[in-house]
Scaffold this active site. Structure first.
Site, PDB file in Angstrom:
ATOM      1  N   HIS A   7       0.778  -1.304  -0.040  1.00 41.24           N
ATOM      2  CA  HIS A   7       0.095   0.009  -0.080  1.00 41.24           C
ATOM      3  C   HIS A   7       0.896   1.250   0.049  1.00 41.24           C
ATOM      4  O   HIS A   7       1.203   1.931   1.033  1.00 41.24           O
ATOM      5  CB  HIS A   7      -0.774  -0.105   1.235  1.00 41.24           C
ATOM      6  CG  HIS A   7      -1.950   0.939   1.285  1.00 41.24           C
ATOM      7  ND1 HIS A   7      -2.801   0.950   1.970  1.00 41.24           N
ATOM      8  CD2 HIS A   7      -1.829   2.351   0.746  1.00 41.24           C
ATOM      9  CE1 HIS A   7      -3.816   2.168   1.792  1.00 41.24           C
ATOM     10  NE2 HIS A   7      -3.177   2.914   1.194  1.00 41.24           N
ATOM     11  N   HIS A  40       1.378   4.600  -2.406  1.00 39.10           N
ATOM     12  CA  HIS A  40       1.163   5.493  -3.475  1.00 39.10           C
ATOM     13  C   HIS A  40       2.482   6.158  -4.120  1.00 39.10           C
ATOM     14  O   HIS A  40       2.976   7.051  -3.533  1.00 39.10           O
ATOM     15  CB  HIS A  40       0.269   6.686  -3.203  1.00 39.10           C
ATOM     16  CG  HIS A  40      -1.075   6.019  -2.560  1.00 39.10           C
ATOM     17  ND1 HIS A  40      -2.488   5.601  -3.360  1.00 39.10           N
ATOM     18  CD2 HIS A  40      -1.408   5.674  -1.316  1.00 39.10           C
ATOM     19  CE1 HIS A  40      -3.280   5.044  -2.490  1.00 39.10           C
ATOM     20  NE2 HIS A  40      -2.739   5.356  -1.330  1.00 39.10           N
ATOM     21  N   HIS A  57      -9.588   0.960  -0.957  1.00 42.90           N
ATOM     22  CA  HIS A  57      -9.477   1.653   0.349  1.00 42.90           C
ATOM     23  C   HIS A  57     -10.905   1.635   0.680  1.00 42.90           C
ATOM     24  O   HIS A  57     -11.673   2.041   0.094  1.00 42.90           O
ATOM     25  CB  HIS A  57      -8.768   3.298   0.075  1.00 42.90           C
ATOM     26  CG  HIS A  57      -7.615   3.245  -0.266  1.00 42.90           C
ATOM     27  ND1 HIS A  57      -6.950   2.617  -1.395  1.00 42.90           N
ATOM     28  CD2 HIS A  57      -6.817   4.300   0.398  1.00 42.90           C
ATOM     29  CE1 HIS A  57      -5.597   3.126  -1.053  1.00 42.90           C
ATOM     30  NE2 HIS A  57      -5.405   4.060  -0.142  1.00 42.90           N
ATOM     31  N   GLU A  78     -11.385   3.530   6.187  1.00 43.80           N
ATOM     32  CA  GLU A  78     -10.237   4.570   7.014  1.00 43.80           C
ATOM     33  C   GLU A  78     -10.971   5.702   7.495  1.00 43.80           C
ATOM     34  O   GLU A  78     -10.881   5.577   8.759  1.00 43.80           O
ATOM     35  CB  GLU A  78      -9.298   4.963   5.782  1.00 43.80           C
ATOM     36  CG  GLU A  78      -8.310   6.133   5.978  1.00 43.80           C
ATOM     37  CD  GLU A  78      -7.512   6.802   4.911  1.00 43.80           C
ATOM     38  OE1 GLU A  78      -7.701   6.656   3.791  1.00 43.80           O
ATOM     39  OE2 GLU A  78      -6.618   7.454   5.245  1.00 43.80           O
ATOM     40  N   ASP A  86       1.874   3.802   2.779  1.00 46.29           N
ATOM     41  CA  ASP A  86       0.990   4.838   2.086  1.00 46.29           C
ATOM     42  C   ASP A  86       1.478   5.946   1.448  1.00 46.29           C
ATOM     43  O   ASP A  86       1.791   5.937   0.272  1.00 46.29           O
ATOM     44  CB  ASP A  86      -0.056   5.584   3.312  1.00 46.29           C
ATOM     45  CG  ASP A  86      -1.526   5.733   2.675  1.00 46.29           C
ATOM     46  OD1 ASP A  86      -1.740   5.413   1.409  1.00 46.29           O
ATOM     47  OD2 ASP A  86      -2.302   6.117   3.448  1.00 46.29           O
ATOM     48  N   ASP A  87       1.791   7.079   1.912  1.00 49.00           N
ATOM     49  CA  ASP A  87       2.318   8.112   1.247  1.00 49.00           C
ATOM     50  C   ASP A  87       3.605   8.808   1.943  1.00 49.00           C
ATOM     51  O   ASP A  87       3.540   9.827   2.823  1.00 49.00           O
ATOM     52  CB  ASP A  87       1.307   9.186   1.024  1.00 49.00           C
ATOM     53  CG  ASP A  87      -0.105   8.908   0.370  1.00 49.00           C
ATOM     54  OD1 ASP A  87       0.112   8.847  -0.892  1.00 49.00           O
ATOM     55  OD2 ASP A  87      -0.814   8.606   0.976  1.00 49.00           O
TER      56      ASP A  87
HETATM   57 ZN   LIG Z   1      -3.789   4.859   0.603  1.00 49.04          ZN
END
Ligand SMILES: [Zn+2]
Length: 337
Positions: free
Chosen positions: A14, A16, A194, A197, A275-276
């Site tokens: 996961h 990005h 997703h 969340e 994630d980021d």
């Molecule tokens: Zn994400």
């Protein structure tokens, strides 16, 4: 334990790629492409990375992506990330990209994917890692736009492992994308989304039942629904959990409040992910370290999280066995205490 985590073979599921754009690269690409930035310095950019929720992050994230224009930009972005994987012993990565973030600005789909894929080929040759792309649809845009994106991707089908769903969750339930996910399945692509969340457990049910996903990205709000928890545990449906992201975006106030250990204890196939990372303060090992420190994870739990990352990946059973054997050899040879 930090050394143990550093050397632990693991997969990232996961991530990005646009969220790995570090402020330094943001500036160098802005200069190379003549793009005006609303920041005077790298420090000022880091100052701006204070978020109150998912949307406050997305606004800055889409602004940052505007410096990505040429194939070489996408290559450089991916190469920098894969170098990081190599340093962190991420031996397999399934990497999200958001084509619409670029095609909506007039950048060709081919420009984006050619750059990303060329970096993957080079990194695989140089470091022996494995990496694949997952194409995400932006859920705040229409289902028609998602379908058009899917069609643009067809000539590059073999480079794409599957499809996902990201961006602003609230108000954009998975059910909006039933048709496009059915088409993706018919094309032979894997499916993830997703859900849960910021959105309610109902969105997780929708992703499972209506989009037929094979992994849930985030999914931490499943904890609110005991029946859903039972189902996730029984089916070993993976949740790709992102601890630093969740704290940064206020899904949990503090890392100590994170429910990932409880999810694990209830039999859910949790994996840890970044994630980021450029926006949330750390790559995969930093997520492991932060979760271990705050939640007192044991060495067995850390190994379980890494094992889950291979089991939840979309590689062949044979490769899963081979990666897990490497993990177990490591854990036996290099115990943390
Ligand atoms: Zn994400």
């Amino acid at each position: 334990m930090e050394r143990f985590i550093q050397g632990l073979p693991k997969a990232e599921l996961h991530l990005h790629i646009e969220g790995s754009l570090e402020p330094e690269m943001l500036f160098s690409l802005a200069e190379r492409n003549g793009v005006q930035l609303p920041y005077a310095s790298v420090e000022e950019v880091r100052q701006a990375y204070q978020f109150s929720n998912l949307q406050s992050f997305l606004d800055i994230y889409y602004q940052g992506a505007q410096v990505l224009l040429q194939e070489q930009d996408f290559y450089d972005l991916m190469m920098a990330y894969l170098r990081r994987c190599h340093d962190e012993r991420v031996i397999h990565a399934e990497i999200f990209f958001d084509p619409q973030t670029h095609t909506e600005r007039g950048v060709e789909f081919a420009t984006v994917i050619n750059g990303l894929q060329r970096a993957i080929v080079d990194a695989e040759a140089e470091w022996g890692m494995s990496a694949k792309l997952i194409m995400c649809f932006l859920r705040h845009l229409s289902a028609e736009s998602a379908m058009a994106t899917l069609e643009q991707a067809l000539p590059f089908k073999d480079w794409i492992l599957g499809v996902g769903l990201d961006s602003s969750e609230l108000g954009h339930p998975p059910s909006k994308f039933i048709e496009v996910f059915a088409r993706a399945k018919a094309e032979g692509w894997h499916r993830v989304a997703h859900a849960g969340e910021e959105g309610p457990p109902a969105y997780i049910y929708e992703a499972l039942d209506l989009l037929q996903v094979e992994r849930i990205d985030h999914g931490v709000r499943a904890m609110e629904d005991p029946l859903l928890m039972q189902r996730l545990a029984q089916t070993r449906m993976p949740l790709t959990v992102c601890p630093l992201s969740n704290v940064k975006l206020k899904v949990f106030e503090r890392m100590e409040d994170h429910n990932l250990r409880d999810l694990l204890k209830q039999g859910v196939a949790v994996t840890l992910n970044a994630d980021d990372p450029a926006y949330f303060g750390g790559y995969l090992n930093q997520n492991f370290i932060a979760a271990w420190q705050a939640l007192n994870l044991t060495e067995e739990e850390l190994v379980e999280l890494a094992r889950n990352s291979f089991l939840a990946s979309f590689i062949s059973d044979e490769r899963k066995r081979s990666f897990i054997a490497r993990l177990e050899t490591y854990a036996q040879a290099a115990p943390a205490q």
